[in-house]
Design an enzyme around this catalytic site. Structure first.
Site, PDB file in Angstrom:
ATOM      1  CB  ALA A 144      -0.944  -0.019   1.195  1.00  0.00           C
ATOM      2  CG  HIS A 145      -1.097   4.878   0.985  1.00  0.00           C
ATOM      3  ND1 HIS A 145      -0.849   5.680   2.060  1.00  0.00           N
ATOM      4  CD2 HIS A 145      -2.216   4.188   1.295  1.00  0.00           C
ATOM      5  CE1 HIS A 145      -1.781   5.512   2.967  1.00  0.00           C
ATOM      6  NE2 HIS A 145      -2.631   4.600   2.531  1.00  0.00           N
ATOM      7  CG  ASN A 146       2.864   7.298   2.022  1.00  0.00           C
ATOM      8  OD1 ASN A 146       1.725   7.505   1.601  1.00  0.00           O
ATOM      9  ND2 ASN A 146       3.855   8.119   1.795  1.00  0.00           N
TER      10      ASN A 146
END
Lengths: 344, 344, 344
Positions: free
Chosen positions: B242-244
């Site tokens: 997922a993001h980050n």
């Protein structure tokens, strides 16, 4: 276009109309919940009786046994599901017509061998040495790697990627986004440098006749030898098949299941959804593993296993039921401790 | 083509032939189960001794320690696995040859910068501002978004999609169907309208040198800043990043695992298959999470965790063993209750 | 390019600067951990206070309530998250500009209807009868099957595959690698031949307005009727939606979750990551299922369920806590057995 009525459709499946509206025109089929007037539906499972009672369908196919209980317009048949299948075919939209021929934007190696009646669609890419059997369909944006072969009547939907030297049988269906023949996941750890060194995967994938492979499923190539999917195996979407896995004929693998490297399944095995299998296992013929189970041991033929570190389903269900009763069991233990204390 | 025999292969790996048939011609390699006469195999794990005993291979590589126990034709070496690797290379099919050059059907933005010796294959699309390092291979049907850069010797297999502004290092391998840089999954709920409002993800993805990413794996871009995959990380098929998320160097992520937003992994972390990690966690260096585990807490360096709401593996295994004994424990509790009743 | 300072950004969001360095130039945004001097960050969650204390950011957005506790340079605002969103927009890279127009390499059926201001990118393929609404973006290497329609302002990122007769609304976003309209997974077993016979899936997929679908997610078409994704539903990456599933408006489906055939979700349902739902279930409005849970029963509106064979979350957490206490409970049981033995 033929006009169908409740009565004409009943005749088509050898049924009997009960209730009003036998002459109503029918323009389509639908499930009980979604059906509108002018549509026909079917009841095959007692669980759905309330939906049948509330359905707006012009008529519902019901079994001889169930028919007397209802007052809605119904077509009485022996098997509502089979009769519905027959009626569905009357209303099905014409299937997409895949023109034989090679689209001018397809890129095909000069030495590729293409059978008769094949349809190769826009932007498909066939690398050197590919052989395509008669009447195959290779969808738009597909890639077929070097030396890969397809048997007759096989269909790749758009955006399928098949890597080099795969051997794919006849009447195989591969859905969009599936990747066949990617490298297996294997590394040797080099303790001196602290790095994972890639192990070459020089094997391939063999997919036998009548296999179906779901959308975005991945099948890795063998480290050496092959990853082998037997005849008639059906694999759902988003499944992971690792390097050197063997799946026996007519097995069923449901969505999001993962099978680790070198595990071997017998014939007619069923893996339900989201199951995980460790590597190097042997799963016997006709074994069934229930949804979300995890397996790290061999499974004998015919076994039905369930649970994390899966166990025979009876045992798993009993343990699970008792686990849910733990709050009560702890209360009983406490009560006992107090009684014994009072006795000492 | 060179003719190989059991004896010549033994010499090639500095081994000794024991048993009959040293002059047999060898035409290939295979695993113990699949090997046919004319093929050579290896035994590296005691678990497979029965397969070795039953194998039809012309010879089997075995260790000095194991050799005396067997009577089949065998090549005795120090490390059967390493020796097999050396022999495998003799029989491996020639790798696919990726002609340097740009296929005429590739679509390349005028301002893209392409290094020396690069192979860009049919129907690949390179958007504005892309920079491709020397000797990269961009497979058929790949898409590389605006301003994305690839280091030297990086390979994208066919049908890889890389969104804009990704920064990809040298010697990276990305398998077919992987998607790099898709938007993160984030919404603000607007209570007034009852709608989920999309949060812009204006960050990007950075993938350092020597990373490998499996088929159909997805790596979302950062909300801001970046999703960062450290050097030497190896990611299997169908994994969700997922993001980050930050993955420390040389970590291993096995198939179908999912890592939620902003979780950070240290160096040399291992996540086995089908693991799920909640968001905003910190996982210490060299931690290992076993297959199908779920994590919603930080993990200290070096820990080995297991289970749903994962706990240290010793604790998890003990609890699991006792859980399986619940039927017996409940019987004991009942017996005790009766005895105590008789005492009151 | 405008020069931003801590003070000018504070003014932009109606905040107050506390601490030194209000005139420092700010060139970007970042999270607390990654921020360097010259970057600005925000603190929205008490969990991250230690990261804020250690952050190298030039300034950190904090709430009025938190501000007095800190000495670092801070911009005091009512909502740090909302203010950060406003500042982020100032530093966001310009979004990719999708030139309206049809790329010359796109293959478009003569009878396709293309709205105004549409961008159809390289190597996209639009089959017969496709209709594309105004201002849509169809990314590179996308395939859109026969008779499929897209509403206005819908975007398909590169490498999306949409099969025939899909009905897609306005303002829908579909991420790369997603497959819409693949066949459902259904077979009749023919006991005479021992083969699984494919069930035709002649239905389609309907996706309503404002839906977002993640990378490499799969949505199967209906057996008949449709698979239906309601308005405003947000689906993450690698999710499996089987045939005839109904997802009510504004539901949220997190990564790697799978929903089996004919299951129906109400409005505002939340399925966390890696959840598995059996087929033919009904999930009530606003129900929440926690990560990695498995469901094989209907769920009433508003319920919060958790666990394998998911149960209400309170019950699940209690059972789980007691399960972890099993070693202690067994010791207590043993002690009691000994005491009772001494009493007999």
């Amino acid at each position: 276009m033929t006009v169908h009525t409740v009565r004409s459709l009943s005749a088509h499946v050898g049924g009997t109309v009960l209730g009003e509206g036998a002459e109503s025109v029918v323009t389509g089929i639908n499930d009980l919940r979604s059906a509108q007037p002018g549509e026909i539906s079917f009841l095959a499972n007692a669980k759905y009786e309330p939906l049948a009672q509330a359905s707006r369908a012009s008529a519902i196919l019901v079994s001889t046994k169930d028919a007397p209980r209802f007052s809605f317009t119904r077509i009485v048949v022996e098997s509502p599901s089979a009769a519905f299948g027959k009626i569905s075919a009357l209303f099905a939209p014409p299937p997409v017509r895949d023109e034989p021929g090679i689209h001018p934007t397809a890129v095909i190696a000069p030495d590729a061998v293409i059978g008769e009646g094949v349809s190769i669609q826009a932007h498909a890419v066939l690398a050197a040495g590919v052989r395509i059997g008669a009447r195959c369909v290779v969808g738009a944006n597909c890639f077929i790697g070097e030396q890969t072969t397809l048997g007759d009547d096989t269909r790749l939907y758009p955006s399928v990627t098949v890597r080099e030297r795969s051997v794919i049988g006849a009447r195989v269906i591969i859905h969009s986004g599936a990747v066949i023949g990617s490298d297996g996941f294997g590394y040797d750890f080099d303790a001196k440098t602290g790095r994972h060194v890639k192990i070459a995967h020089t094997g391939n994938v063999q997919i036998d006749d009548d296999v179906e492979i779901g959308a975005n499923t991945t099948v890795d190539r063998g480290r050496f030898g092959k990853t082998h999917i037997g005849a008639g195996v059906k694999i759902d979407n988003l499944v992971q098949i690792a390097h050197n896995v063997i799946i026996g004929p007519h097995s069923i693998i449901v969505s999001q299941t993962g099978i680790s490297g070198s595990t071997s399944l017998g014939r007619y095995v069923t893996l339900a959804g989201q199951v995980g299998l460790a590597g190097h296992l042997t799963i016997g013929d006709r074994a069934t593993i229930t949804a979300q189970s995890g397996l790290n041991k061999d499974v004998p033929a015919g076994a039905v296993l369930s649970g994390y570190h899966a166990a025979p389903i009876r045992e798993s269900l009993k343990v699970e039921a008792l686990t849910r009763r733990l709050p009560e069991l702890v209360e009983r233990l406490k009560a006992l401790e107090e009684k014994v204390r009072s006795l000492l």
